[in-house]
Design an enzyme around this catalytic site. Sequence first.
Site, PDB file in Angstrom:
ATOM      1  N   SER A 298       0.704  -1.190   0.088  1.00 25.36           N
ATOM      2  CA  SER A 298       0.120  -0.240  -0.074  1.00 25.36           C
ATOM      3  C   SER A 298       0.697   1.307  -0.040  1.00 25.36           C
ATOM      4  O   SER A 298       1.469   1.693  -1.045  1.00 25.36           O
ATOM      5  CB  SER A 298      -0.803  -0.123   1.097  1.00 25.36           C
ATOM      6  OG  SER A 298      -2.157   0.801   0.808  1.00 25.36           O
ATOM      7  N   ASP A 309       8.859   4.997 -11.090  1.00 24.25           N
ATOM      8  CA  ASP A 309       8.541   5.530 -12.460  1.00 24.25           C
ATOM      9  C   ASP A 309       8.983   6.944 -12.661  1.00 24.25           C
ATOM     10  O   ASP A 309       9.308   7.142 -13.703  1.00 24.25           O
ATOM     11  CB  ASP A 309       6.891   5.825 -12.222  1.00 24.25           C
ATOM     12  CG  ASP A 309       6.122   4.595 -12.355  1.00 24.25           C
ATOM     13  OD1 ASP A 309       6.609   3.667 -12.496  1.00 24.25           O
ATOM     14  OD2 ASP A 309       5.058   4.813 -12.555  1.00 24.25           O
ATOM     15  N   LYS A 323      -1.429  -4.273  -3.007  1.00 18.96           N
ATOM     16  CA  LYS A 323      -2.522  -3.434  -2.733  1.00 18.96           C
ATOM     17  C   LYS A 323      -2.758  -1.896  -3.224  1.00 18.96           C
ATOM     18  O   LYS A 323      -2.013  -0.953  -2.751  1.00 18.96           O
ATOM     19  CB  LYS A 323      -2.590  -3.456  -1.189  1.00 18.96           C
ATOM     20  CG  LYS A 323      -3.996  -2.768  -0.652  1.00 18.96           C
ATOM     21  CD  LYS A 323      -4.289  -2.599   1.057  1.00 18.96           C
ATOM     22  CE  LYS A 323      -5.329  -1.862   1.246  1.00 18.96           C
ATOM     23  NZ  LYS A 323      -5.570  -0.398   0.880  1.00 18.96           N
TER      24      LYS A 323
END
Length: 440
Positions: A298, A309, A323
């Site tokens: 999470s 990224d 999650k």
Amino acid sequence: MRSLLTGAALGIVLGGSAVGFSALAWPQEKPADSRMVTYQQLELFAEILARARQDYVVEIDEKAAMESAINGMLTSLDPHSGYLNPDDFRSMQVQTSGEYGGLGIEVTMEDGFVKVISPMDGTPAARAGIQPGDLITAINGKPIIGQTLNDAVKEMRGEKGTDILITILRAGEDPFDVTLTREVIEQKSVTWKMEKNDVGYLRISSFNERTTLLLEEGIEGISKATGGRPKGLIIDLRNNGGGLLDQAVSVSDMFLSGGEVVSTQGRRASDVERYNARTGEVFKGVPIVVLINGGSASASEIVAGALKDRGRATILGTTSFGKGSVQTVIPLGADRGAIRLTTARYYTPSGRSIQALGIDPDIEITNTRLTEEELAKIKRWSEADLPHALANEDGETRHEMKMPDEQPPEDYKGEDFQLERAVQMLKEGTVTASAFQRAG
């Protein structure tokens, strides 16, 4: 009201920015015949309750039965939604402060058992060797089957200094008992130290209200120890079960200069929120390695996904939990508790949902050596394996477990192979900031 980024926790329930609702109403876009079916089901429920009240062998606790029915409805939606009665709601509010009573494990429910997502550093569970993926099948000799997650968590709580016996089922092993002593958990969510060759190490074990403040202190300590610029930086998110959304964003912000950190989208296409980093970053140009494993879930996946990224860090370890949803805590008024409801999915800066997938490492390395036989015995566990888990909306599925690209040699005598390899790569320049840095 706060948005949750984790499963239920024995000693930690977590949140972030929130959307509030003062009342729940029938969605206006629902057709009349759909509402009629719902009304009919409510009448059926009332009839069943009346039958149970009248004919059950003993007098029933109607309040407890109603709470169980409400919780059952919500948990059937996904494993992270549920009902918090007034006591549970008050306990959750204390837990997010970072100091609470408990055993120090983040848990969810699976197949009627309590499943460990991650133990917390320095807690009774961590010291006893509880591992991510362990199933708790009994408490003080009493099987958990038939209990709700909230009921099991309540049973595991108790006064500081009292003992509790839990039965653990671990993949590839026979069930065994562990005795834990309850204590007040005063969790320090960030710790730091210096590794060899001026490599700084930051351990983030959870994302509570003090995480960013403690991270700033750790960065200041590393800066002083290295004259302002370490040779490399390691951010350890292994077994970090999640936390507050705003803390995940602010932690990511420390290492980025502008640009998107994460976005969330609710049921409607218009329900989109984007969270961006501010300009300026600490240790600019210093190569960063982020450590993750199957217990990284999470909020920790938000940080790992953002730094990956955005090209700011190399991810090392094994695939994270997966999650990719956000839960909102919605208070229901005085003495009525609250509901924890999944209200959005989150997306990494590239626009990718990691729900049921996880973050794949750039460099796959395990911390223990596995044979093919041992690998076959390991029960795969992840968000995708939880009952009623949301599927990935792009139709992607989690990678199957396979023999890792690298694992400790047969004669390895160290304590943390992944950390040692990260330090070695930073020392040798195998991982460099310039190789991965991209414009925000």
